[in-house]
Write an enzyme that holds these catalytic residues in place. Structure first.
Site, PDB file in Angstrom:
ATOM      1  N   ASP B  36       0.814  -1.217   0.000  1.00  0.00           N
ATOM      2  CA  ASP B  36       0.000   0.000   0.000  1.00  0.00           C
ATOM      3  C   ASP B  36       0.848   1.266   0.000  1.00  0.00           C
ATOM      4  OD1 ASP B  36      -1.947  -1.875   0.127  1.00  0.00           O
ATOM      5  OD2 ASP B  36      -2.936  -1.122   1.928  1.00  0.00           O
ATOM      6  N   ASP B 274     -14.226  34.936 -34.941  1.00  0.00           N
ATOM      7  CA  ASP B 274     -13.299  33.820 -35.118  1.00  0.00           C
ATOM      8  C   ASP B 274     -13.832  32.549 -34.458  1.00  0.00           C
ATOM      9  OD1 ASP B 274     -10.476  32.862 -35.704  1.00  0.00           O
ATOM     10  OD2 ASP B 274     -10.723  32.398 -33.569  1.00  0.00           O
ATOM     11  N   GLY B 409     -11.343  27.102 -37.056  1.00  0.00           N
ATOM     12  CA  GLY B 409     -12.396  27.456 -37.998  1.00  0.00           C
ATOM     13  C   GLY B 409     -12.008  27.387 -39.460  1.00  0.00           C
ATOM     14  N   LEU B 410     -11.048  28.211 -39.883  1.00  0.00           N
ATOM     15  CA  LEU B 410     -10.712  28.244 -41.299  1.00  0.00           C
ATOM     16  C   LEU B 410     -10.076  26.943 -41.729  1.00  0.00           C
ATOM     17  CD1 LEU B 410      -9.433  31.856 -41.927  1.00  0.00           C
ATOM     18  CD2 LEU B 410     -11.436  30.720 -42.900  1.00  0.00           C
TER      19      LEU B 410
END
Ligand code: SF4
Lengths: 436, 510
Positions: B36, B274, B409-410
């Site tokens: 442990d 954007d 995005g683009l």
């Protein structure tokens, strides 16, 4: 022929008879379940089913470094409150989990039921379960059991218990053969096999085998060589089956590998010329590779906390081939029958300690301030913060380090923390202590 | 018995360790076998702590059982006191010691140590890590905190942060700054960084800020009852939640402070054109209850995502998560079985996963990007830079973290337009990830067969349609395939042609 393995330049007085400091305090070592992390990669058709608690599952996950494979070939059947109430129940539950598992994973040919502290304490009889399940799933799946519990096993002892469990069910064969014992990375195992075949040793088999259908048997004609120093119970089980062990230092470093191979060669009557022809080139390579790392290690001191059980053979390698000076060599337990040849080669001087009392040992390590301290993951960063360079021991069981071609890598594992320190010395806190 | 491969939470004594390791001057004597001790590495390696957790394990062995495990415990307890001189000791059992029933609490009390000895009763076979942390801190507070005069200046305690917490270090710093702007001094932060004597003066605060309900709610409820300290109910993760939190604190302090939002960027970044491409991105959210709930609100109200899955692994939070999911038209997934989570993600085919390290791996396998929002933690969750989740800076960090794994995005448009460009392979993933893009498509053992063999047995893909499907960028391909098959089955079409594909596309157009 039967040349003894010792070299002429063995120290006048080795460590075999040196007094051992025996400690029985708090230990800071993994339990035997940890072996599953490498065993399940080695045996590609085996599944390791731990019968234990959430702690056991968490240990496996943490020791595996949260490397998440698609679905690893291990898992934990976590005991719940209701399993603890009545035992008949626990067996039924286990059967049900095994049935589900095997239905989902038809590729599994070997199933290990692995005992843990909780299953041992409640006396859940996994050998009975294994027998029952073997009857049910034979011949497609063999069900075996062993204990990896922390109350009985330390770290690499889990592998010993696992391999030991396979010995009684091996078929009997009088055939003359060499058995290599120990789970090695495949690449290393292949190198060892090709060396042995070049020496002309015809029948060489490996325990554990990568797959269940590998032809593995044992009997009077079997001689075996351990590749790991923690396989005492497996060795005893093989001896009970009539096999005979070849005594040798372990195959770490150029010298260790050569002595190990020489002992095997002597057993099989390999000529000195052939031995030289086969080993000369890899020996030279290994020496060259070790020499590169040894530049960093030469003259440096080293302190071993007990961990993987490889401490003694590694101390032999580092002191004899890399020029290091051992201050303390700690091991979870010392099986002189197995590591005796390595102890013979370590010049007397270092403190040998067995077991642990971690706080006292930390006091000794702080007083010694060795150039390199080998320890477990729980201690490494705290010691680094105190200004000590450390090497985590667990890497030694996860990395290919055996035999000639890895000798340089093995030395480099120890050299790296020292080299890194040197490179980063501009960052060292002025006092030598951690900034916090 | 339940087969488990990976777990979201450790056992309850690991929760107790998170409290002990976060605190100072406290020692934990844990009756446990040697294995442990692995738990130390969670703190020294994952969190890179520079000292050992203050835990003494008795490491009893089989040969001690029945004979002298009790003596072992007493010796360990006495040695720990002598060596470490803590201000207080907590004592307890791990799963194995629970079975041997040694009663650590009673034995430790019998030693008559000159410091408070706090017994823990953590049922290992029923509960888990978060419960362990919450219960441990509650017991420490019960034993040490006393009613006392309030500070002259209005002050609060920050309750809940622990060792090994997800961004706890940075959250505390951020929150302390925010409270300062609200005219509130911080009396004590606990457990993280507090000593037992700090805990003793919790009662001097005017109220508690409950930062993480998972690990601090028990103590906050007790302090409300026994010390008369009210506590905040809003966890300030996200813009709106932070504003709500400010209102809540103003209510408690009877002030009307309004902190400067000048450095809060999420709202503008999110409204900027954007970010239009983020609109309706399908996200699957899974984590601990608190972080999952916060993420759901941010995703839907502040990022403009569509939440398609929501769940948590800690059952203690099942009720609020179910209610929240229902309000979003979803059925919550409450489970600690990662295979179930994986199946749900596969089914939902999200474009982004907001999850834990487990989901990150699931995402890798399924080729779906993932941002991590919650514990269980990984070494990567302890960045060198400040990286809070709470407050206004937390919102900024969250915006960056969630957008980072996405194709921008683009770029998304370019992938559509030039999908056969050999250098612009969509499998390469977002270009800003360089060579480390999610390699799922080529790394996965069987990347494309899933295409050929339709998911649904009742339909087959004609070769042309399959080719067309491959032209669809990978991050929406799974959804396109599923939708098309569903569409085909509903209409009794057994062979999917290019027409079926585009009919389905028109049908599901949003
Ligand atoms: S020490 Fe025992 S209880 Fe702990 S992880 Fe190992 S087998 Fe499980």
């Amino acid at each position: 022929m039967n040349r003894p393995f010792t070299l002429s330049d063995a120290p006048a007085k080795g460590c075999r008879e040196a007094p051992v400091l025996k400690e029985r305090g708090q230990r800071e070592v993994f339990c035997g379940l940890t072996g599953i992390i490498w065993l399940h990669r080695k045996m590609q058709d085996a599944f390791f089913l731990v019968v234990g608690s959430r702690t056991c599952a968490h240990l496996l996950q943490s020791a595996a470094g949260v490397m998440i494979f698609a679905e690893p070939r291990f898992g934990t059947a976590i005991l719940e409150e209701k399993d603890l109430a009545g035992l008949a129940d626990a067996h039924d539950e286990l059967d049900r989990e095994v049935e589900r598992l095997l239905a989902r994973r038809p590729d599994i040919r070997r199933l290990f039921l692995v005992g843990s502290c909780p299953s041992e304490v409640i006396k859940l009889d996994l050998s009975r379960a294994a027998e029952r399940l073997t009857r049910k799933y034979a011949p497609h799946v063999a069900v075996l059991n062993y204990s990896g519990s922390g109350i009985e096993t330390t770290f690499t002892q889990g592998e010993d218990a696992c391999l030991e469990s396979m010995v009684p069910v091996l078929p009997e064969s009088p055939e003359r053969q060499l058995l290599l014992v120990g789970a090695l990375p495949d690449v290393v195992e292949d190198q060892a096999l090709s060396l042995l075949s070049a020496l002309g040793i015809e029948t060489v088999r490996v325990l554990p085998s990568r797959r269940a259908d590998a032809p593995l048997a044992v009997g009077e004609g079997t001689v075996f060589a351990l590749t790991q120093p923690f396989l005492g119970e497996t060795a005893a089980a093989l001896e009970r089956r009539g096999a005979r062990r070849i005594d040798a230092p372990f195959p770490f470093g150029e010298e260790g590998t050569t002595l190990w191979l020489r002992a095997v060669a002597a057993e099989f009557g390999v000529s000195e010329e052939r031995f030289e022809a086969v080993t000369a080139a890899p020996r030279a390579r290994a020496r060259l590779a070790v020499a590169a790392a040894a530049e960093t290690l030469e003259g440096r001191s080293i302190f071993f906390f007990p961990d993987s059980q490889l401490e003694i053979p590694l101390a032999r390698f580092l002191t004899r081939e890399c020029g290091m000076r051992a201050i303390e060599i700690g091991a979870p337990y010392i099986h002189k029958g197995l590591v005796g040849p390595d102890l013979d080669l370590i010049e007397e001087g270092p403190l040998l300690s067995e077991g642990q009392d971690v706080d006292k040992q930390l006091d000794r390590a702080r007083a010694a301030r060795a150039d390199l301290t080998v320890c477990g993951l729980g201690l490494a960063n705290p010691l680094e913060a105190e200004g000590l360079a450390t090497k985590w021991a667990i890497e030694l069981v996860f990395t290919p380090v055996h035999f000639y071609e890895q000798a340089g890598d093995l030395a480099a594992l120890f050299a790296r923390p020292l080299r890194r320190r040197e490179m980063l010395k501009a960052l060292a806190p002025a006092t030598g202590e951690a900034a916090g | 018995m339940k087969l488990t491969v990976w777990t979201y939470e450790g056992p309850p004594h690991v929760g107790a360790m998170r409290v002990a390791t976060g605190m100072k001057g406290l020692h934990y004597v844990l009756h446990a076998p040697q294995g442990d001790t692995y738990a130390d590495l969670l703190f020294t390696m994952i969190e890179r702590r520079d000292h050992r957790p203050p835990v003494t394990y008795t490491t009893f062995q089989a040969r001690d059982l029945g004979a002298d495990t009790a003596d072992l415990f007493k010796d360990a307890c006495r040695d720990a006191w002598e060596r470490f001189r803590p201000e207080a000791i907590i004592v307890g059992a791990s799963c194995t010691a629970e079975l041997i029933q040694d009663d650590p609490g009673g034995m430790a009390a019998a030693l008559d140590l000159p410091i408070p000895v706090i017994p823990l009763d953590l049922p290992s076979y029923q509960r888990k890590e978060n419960f362990g942390a919450d219960e441990t801190f509650l017991q420490i507070v019960r034993h040490l905190a006393k009613p006392m005069a309030r500070t002259e200046r209005i002050s609060c305690n920050i309750i809940g942060p622990t060792g090994l917490g997800f961004r706890h270090r940075d959250d505390v710093e951020e929150l302390t700054g925010l409270l300062f702007e609200l005219g509130v001094a911080v009396n004590v932060v606990a457990p993280l960084g507090a000593s037992p004597s700090d805990v003793a003066r919790l009662g001097a605060a005017h109220f508690n800020v409950l930062l993480y309900p998972e690990t601090g709610e028990g103590a906050c409820r007790w302090m409300q009852r026994e010390l008369g300290l009210p506590f905040t109910k809003t966890v300030p993760i996200g813009v709106s939640a932070t504003r709500d939190f400010i209102r809540e604190v103003n209510g408690l302090t009877e002030m009307d402070a309004s902190p400067d939002e000048g450095r809060l960027r999420l709202p503008w970044y999110s409204r900027s054109v954007d970010s239009t491409y983020l609109t309706g991105k399908r996200v699957f959210i899974f984590g601990d209850g608190t972080h999952a709930a916060a993420a759901a609100r941010i995703a839907s109200e502040e990022m403009g995502f569509a939440v398609v899955g929501l769940g948590c692994y800690n059952r203690e939070f099942a009720r609020p998560i179910r209610a929240l999911a229902k309000s979003m038209g979803l059925e919550a997934l409450v489970t600690d079985d990662y295979l179930e989570v994986e199946a749900a993600i596969q089914e939902a085919q999200p474009e982004l996963i907001l999850g834990t390290q487990m989901e990150r791996h699931i995402g890798k396998r399924l080729g779906i990007p993932c941002a991590v929002i919650s514990a269980p933690v990984h070494v990567q969750d302890f960045p060198a830079r400040r990286s809070p989740q709470v407050g206004f800076e937390g919102a900024n960090v969250i915006f960056d973290t969630w957008v980072h794994p996405l194709v921008m995005g683009l770029e998304e448009h370019l992938l559509h337009m030039f999908r056969d460009d050999f250098e612009f392979r969509d499998e390469a993933g977002p270009s800003h990830h360089g060579g480390h893009a999610p390699r799922a498509m080529d790394a996965a053992p069987e990347p494309e067969p899933a295409l050929a063999a339709a998911v649904n047995d009742n339909v087959t893909w004609l070769a042309d349609a399959e080719k067309e499907l491959r032209k669809i960028p990978f991050f929406v391909r799974g959804k396109a395939r599923r939708n098309t098959e569903k569409f085909a089955v509903e209409r009794g079409v057994s062979a999917i042609s290019v027409e079926t594909l585009y009919e389905a596309k028109a049908h599901y157009a949003r």
